[in-house]
Design a protein around this motif. Structure first.
Motif, PDB file in Angstrom:
ATOM      1  N   ALA A 103      11.123 -10.330  -7.444  1.00  0.00           N
ATOM      2  CA  ALA A 103       9.737 -10.029  -7.087  1.00  0.00           C
ATOM      3  C   ALA A 103       9.668  -8.885  -6.087  1.00  0.00           C
ATOM      4  O   ALA A 103       8.792  -8.018  -6.170  1.00  0.00           O
ATOM      5  CB  ALA A 103       9.065 -11.277  -6.515  1.00  0.00           C
ATOM      6  N   ALA A 104      10.610  -8.863  -5.133  1.00  0.00           N
ATOM      7  CA  ALA A 104      10.638  -7.774  -4.153  1.00  0.00           C
ATOM      8  C   ALA A 104      10.951  -6.450  -4.834  1.00  0.00           C
ATOM      9  O   ALA A 104      10.284  -5.431  -4.588  1.00  0.00           O
ATOM     10  CB  ALA A 104      11.668  -8.078  -3.064  1.00  0.00           C
ATOM     11  N   GLU A 105      11.965  -6.448  -5.709  1.00  0.00           N
ATOM     12  CA  GLU A 105      12.324  -5.190  -6.355  1.00  0.00           C
ATOM     13  C   GLU A 105      11.252  -4.740  -7.338  1.00  0.00           C
ATOM     14  O   GLU A 105      10.927  -3.546  -7.416  1.00  0.00           O
ATOM     15  CB  GLU A 105      13.668  -5.316  -7.083  1.00  0.00           C
ATOM     16  CG  GLU A 105      14.166  -3.946  -7.539  1.00  0.00           C
ATOM     17  CD  GLU A 105      15.261  -3.999  -8.588  1.00  0.00           C
ATOM     18  OE1 GLU A 105      16.123  -3.111  -8.571  1.00  0.00           O
ATOM     19  OE2 GLU A 105      15.237  -4.913  -9.432  1.00  0.00           O
ATOM     20  N   ASP A 106      10.688  -5.669  -8.087  1.00  0.00           N
ATOM     21  CA  ASP A 106       9.652  -5.297  -9.056  1.00  0.00           C
ATOM     22  C   ASP A 106       8.464  -4.639  -8.357  1.00  0.00           C
ATOM     23  O   ASP A 106       7.924  -3.637  -8.844  1.00  0.00           O
ATOM     24  CB  ASP A 106       9.184  -6.536  -9.821  1.00  0.00           C
ATOM     25  CG  ASP A 106      10.224  -7.051 -10.802  1.00  0.00           C
ATOM     26  OD1 ASP A 106      11.194  -6.319 -11.076  1.00  0.00           O
ATOM     27  OD2 ASP A 106      10.065  -8.194 -11.276  1.00  0.00           O
ATOM     28  N   ALA A 107       8.046  -5.198  -7.241  1.00  0.00           N
ATOM     29  CA  ALA A 107       6.913  -4.631  -6.513  1.00  0.00           C
ATOM     30  C   ALA A 107       7.242  -3.240  -5.987  1.00  0.00           C
ATOM     31  O   ALA A 107       6.386  -2.341  -5.998  1.00  0.00           O
ATOM     32  CB  ALA A 107       6.518  -5.548  -5.358  1.00  0.00           C
ATOM     33  N   ALA A 108       8.472  -3.045  -5.558  1.00  0.00           N
ATOM     34  CA  ALA A 108       8.875  -1.730  -5.062  1.00  0.00           C
ATOM     35  C   ALA A 108       8.921  -0.710  -6.189  1.00  0.00           C
ATOM     36  O   ALA A 108       8.425   0.421  -6.045  1.00  0.00           O
ATOM     37  CB  ALA A 108      10.239  -1.832  -4.383  1.00  0.00           C
TER      38      ALA A 108
ATOM     39  N   ALA B 182       7.263  -0.620  -8.828  1.00  0.00           N
ATOM     40  CA  ALA B 182       5.940  -0.359  -9.396  1.00  0.00           C
ATOM     41  C   ALA B 182       5.169   0.704  -8.627  1.00  0.00           C
ATOM     42  O   ALA B 182       4.150   1.198  -9.108  1.00  0.00           O
ATOM     43  CB  ALA B 182       5.132  -1.654  -9.432  1.00  0.00           C
ATOM     44  N   VAL B 183       5.633   1.078  -7.455  1.00  0.00           N
ATOM     45  CA  VAL B 183       4.944   2.079  -6.649  1.00  0.00           C
ATOM     46  C   VAL B 183       5.223   3.472  -7.215  1.00  0.00           C
ATOM     47  O   VAL B 183       6.374   3.826  -7.490  1.00  0.00           O
ATOM     48  CB  VAL B 183       5.396   1.991  -5.174  1.00  0.00           C
ATOM     49  CG1 VAL B 183       4.810   3.136  -4.355  1.00  0.00           C
ATOM     50  CG2 VAL B 183       4.969   0.648  -4.578  1.00  0.00           C
ATOM     51  N   VAL B 184       4.180   4.247  -7.385  1.00  0.00           N
ATOM     52  CA  VAL B 184       4.308   5.599  -7.937  1.00  0.00           C
ATOM     53  C   VAL B 184       5.194   6.448  -7.024  1.00  0.00           C
ATOM     54  O   VAL B 184       5.005   6.476  -5.811  1.00  0.00           O
ATOM     55  CB  VAL B 184       2.925   6.252  -8.086  1.00  0.00           C
ATOM     56  CG1 VAL B 184       3.068   7.708  -8.535  1.00  0.00           C
ATOM     57  CG2 VAL B 184       2.070   5.471  -9.070  1.00  0.00           C
TER      58      VAL B 184
ATOM     59  N   ASP C  39       5.862 -12.651   1.904  1.00  0.00           N
ATOM     60  CA  ASP C  39       5.794 -12.565   0.454  1.00  0.00           C
ATOM     61  C   ASP C  39       6.728 -11.452  -0.038  1.00  0.00           C
ATOM     62  O   ASP C  39       6.684 -10.332   0.473  1.00  0.00           O
ATOM     63  CB  ASP C  39       4.360 -12.261   0.022  1.00  0.00           C
ATOM     64  CG  ASP C  39       4.225 -12.156  -1.475  1.00  0.00           C
ATOM     65  OD1 ASP C  39       4.241 -13.186  -2.157  1.00  0.00           O
ATOM     66  OD2 ASP C  39       4.129 -11.005  -1.974  1.00  0.00           O
ATOM     67  N   PRO C  40       7.583 -11.727  -1.010  1.00  0.00           N
ATOM     68  CA  PRO C  40       8.556 -10.708  -1.439  1.00  0.00           C
ATOM     69  C   PRO C  40       7.901  -9.450  -1.981  1.00  0.00           C
ATOM     70  O   PRO C  40       8.451  -8.350  -1.827  1.00  0.00           O
ATOM     71  CB  PRO C  40       9.384 -11.430  -2.513  1.00  0.00           C
ATOM     72  CG  PRO C  40       8.554 -12.594  -2.938  1.00  0.00           C
ATOM     73  CD  PRO C  40       7.778 -13.001  -1.734  1.00  0.00           C
ATOM     74  N   ALA C  41       6.748  -9.578  -2.592  1.00  0.00           N
ATOM     75  CA  ALA C  41       6.072  -8.384  -3.104  1.00  0.00           C
ATOM     76  C   ALA C  41       5.651  -7.460  -1.964  1.00  0.00           C
ATOM     77  O   ALA C  41       5.715  -6.230  -2.097  1.00  0.00           O
ATOM     78  CB  ALA C  41       4.859  -8.778  -3.944  1.00  0.00           C
ATOM     79  N   GLU C  42       5.244  -8.036  -0.839  1.00  0.00           N
ATOM     80  CA  GLU C  42       4.884  -7.217   0.316  1.00  0.00           C
ATOM     81  C   GLU C  42       6.111  -6.477   0.857  1.00  0.00           C
ATOM     82  O   GLU C  42       6.028  -5.307   1.256  1.00  0.00           O
ATOM     83  CB  GLU C  42       4.271  -8.090   1.410  1.00  0.00           C
ATOM     84  CG  GLU C  42       2.881  -8.598   1.089  1.00  0.00           C
ATOM     85  CD  GLU C  42       1.878  -7.462   0.946  1.00  0.00           C
ATOM     86  OE1 GLU C  42       1.971  -6.482   1.713  1.00  0.00           O
ATOM     87  OE2 GLU C  42       1.022  -7.538   0.047  1.00  0.00           O
TER      88      GLU C  42
ATOM     89  N   ALA D 256       8.998   0.656  -0.696  1.00  0.00           N
ATOM     90  CA  ALA D 256       8.649   1.780  -1.558  1.00  0.00           C
ATOM     91  C   ALA D 256       7.732   2.769  -0.859  1.00  0.00           C
ATOM     92  O   ALA D 256       7.910   3.992  -0.967  1.00  0.00           O
ATOM     93  CB  ALA D 256       7.989   1.253  -2.830  1.00  0.00           C
ATOM     94  N   THR D 257       6.744   2.263  -0.158  1.00  0.00           N
ATOM     95  CA  THR D 257       5.807   3.143   0.557  1.00  0.00           C
ATOM     96  C   THR D 257       6.545   3.989   1.586  1.00  0.00           C
ATOM     97  O   THR D 257       6.260   5.183   1.746  1.00  0.00           O
ATOM     98  CB  THR D 257       4.716   2.301   1.238  1.00  0.00           C
ATOM     99  OG1 THR D 257       4.012   1.546   0.243  1.00  0.00           O
ATOM    100  CG2 THR D 257       3.744   3.183   1.992  1.00  0.00           C
TER     101      THR D 257
END
Length: 448
Positions: free
Chosen positions: A134-139, A141-143, A208-211, A217-218
């Protein structure tokens, strides 16, 4: 891995065996740990690790002669040989006039504080994999993110017990959880890497892993296309994740061993104004669920919250028994221990109290400055306080964060930096050392 009760019995029995062997005094320490870590990369499982280990250490004294030995074999035969080996070594060791156990009248007695350090959870590897993914997927996904070094999640448990020959026997257990992501933005020679992570004692306290992934990524994307910054004296603002290093240099300078060896840039400054007024640095070993919370120190002394810096004044050294004897001072409950060797000294949950201004207000009057998000190298002289570190981050222009910069050197002297330091109000407790955003005036910045 032993339970706390079993570990207490084992170290107590080892101390008794040392006394039977003729030792005048002894202490024994046990560490047991088990951990599971799962790593994913580019959406696929990359690694699953499970490690378990336990060690026991014995330190014994014949007068002022001492020796320390350790073993990962906890069988009766191995521990008997451990005692014999330690006794033989101690009889041949040189005398140390400061060696010895902590004063008996200062040992922890009575109840211990409730630290809530263990949630007794045991997540399955599949749950850890889901968190890492979940952490890697969210990262990813960032443009702007073009590659990944992976996401990870971990869970661990530690058991510690300590016994001394003057009657102290205590132990405790702690759980630990972590989640991280590290990704790459851009392509070719313009690629930039950054990361984010969070650690907690209780699984339910983890971010939250997505955060975590989005933050990594940001940060990476924001670093793309870094420029240069001219040289000269400028205000330097430290992001909280790198500002903690300034407090690390402080703790290294105020340990009893550094003071006793006269290798500290804060030598003879106890009771002096060493930080700007309004700055307080506090050590809190009793913070519930704190990453370094503990009821007693590495010698069995009770721990207690303490202001290391109070309104800018250096108010306490960090002293274990040996350096305390050398300095003629009482130990402060900050002894740290490895499985072998004599105790050292260190802080627990250390933090700088928040100031009054928001980070935006802290930089609002800066016409030109540097906001540091990464430090490189370790060019700090602990004896003189001279400070020089490689850095990257962002230019501050007219009170706002502007373009990214890299390959910068920032320099000064910690004695001056501490006196010209200001803290923002954004303190968050996330690590074993925590600070708000920090501004330091008049540092030398060297760019291209």
């Amino acid at each position: 891995m032993l339970t706390v009760a079993q570990a207490e019995t084992r170290v107590s029995d080892l101390v008794d065996a040392a006394k039977v062997a003729g030792a005048d005094a002894a202490d024994a320490i046990y560490f047991g740990d088990g951990s599971t870590q799962v790593q994913v990369r580019l959406g696929a499982l990359e690694d699953v690790e499970r490690s378990e280990g336990e060690e026991i250490g014995l330190r014994l004294f014949f007068g002022r002669r001492s020796a320390s030995v350790s073993s990962s074999d906890l069988s009766a035969r191995a521990l008997s040989a451990l005692v014999e080996r330690a006794a033989a070594m101690a009889r041949e060791a040189p005398e140390d006039p400061y060696a010895g156990l902590a004063p008996e009248d200062r040992l922890l007695r009575g109840d211990t504080p409730f630290l809530d350090s263990d949630d007794h959870g045991d997540p399955a590897p599949a749950d850890l994999r889901a968190r890492a993914a979940a952490a890697e997927d969210a990262a990813r996904a960032v443009v702007g993110i073009t590659n990944s070094e992976g996401g990870s999640a971990s869970a661990s448990r530690t058991v510690m017990a300590l016994a001394t020959s003057h009657g102290f026997v205590r132990g405790y257990t702690a759980s630990g959880y972590g989640c991280s992501a590290s990704v790459i933005a851009g392509e070719g020679h313009g690629m930039q890497r950054d990361y984010a992570y969070h650690s907690a004692r209780h699984q339910g306290d983890l971010e939250d892993p997505a955060e975590i992934g989005r933050r990594a990524a940001t940060r990476a994307v924001a670093r793309l296309n870094p420029g240069k910054l001219g040289s000269g004296p400028l205000p330097v603002v430290y992001d909280p994740r790198v500002g903690t290093s300034l407090i690390g240099h402080l703790t290294g300078a105020i340990t009893g061993s550094a003071v006793a060896r006269r290798t500290s840039f804060l030598l003879d400054r106890l009771g002096d104004q060493v930080f700007a007024r309004g700055i307080t640095v506090r050590d809190d070993p009793h913070r519930p669920r704190g990453l370094r919370s503990k009821p007693f120190d590495g010698e069995g002394l009770p721990t207690a919250p303490r202001d290391i810096i109070a309104d800018g004044v250096l108010s306490s050294w960090l002293i274990e028994s040996a350096s305390g004897r050398q300095l003629g001072l009482a130990p402060t409950g900050h002894a740290t221990r490895g499985i072998s060797g004599a105790p050292g000294a260190g802080a627990t949950n250390l933090y700088m109290e928040a100031g009054r201004l928001s980070p935006e207000e802290l930089i609002a009057d800066i016409k030109l400055g540097l906001y540091v998000t990464e430090l490189i190298g370790s060019g700090v002289n602990g004896v003189t306080g001279d400070y020089s570190r490689g850095a990257s981050g962002f230019v501050i222009r007219d009170g706002m964060l502007a373009e990214p910069v890299a390959e910068i050197t920032i320099a000064g002297n910690l004695k001056d930096m501490y006196l010209n330091l200001h803290a923002a109000n954004d303190l968050r407790f996330r690590q074993s050392v925590d600070v708000p955003t920090i501004r330091v005036e008049g540092m030398m910045v060297a760019g291209a």
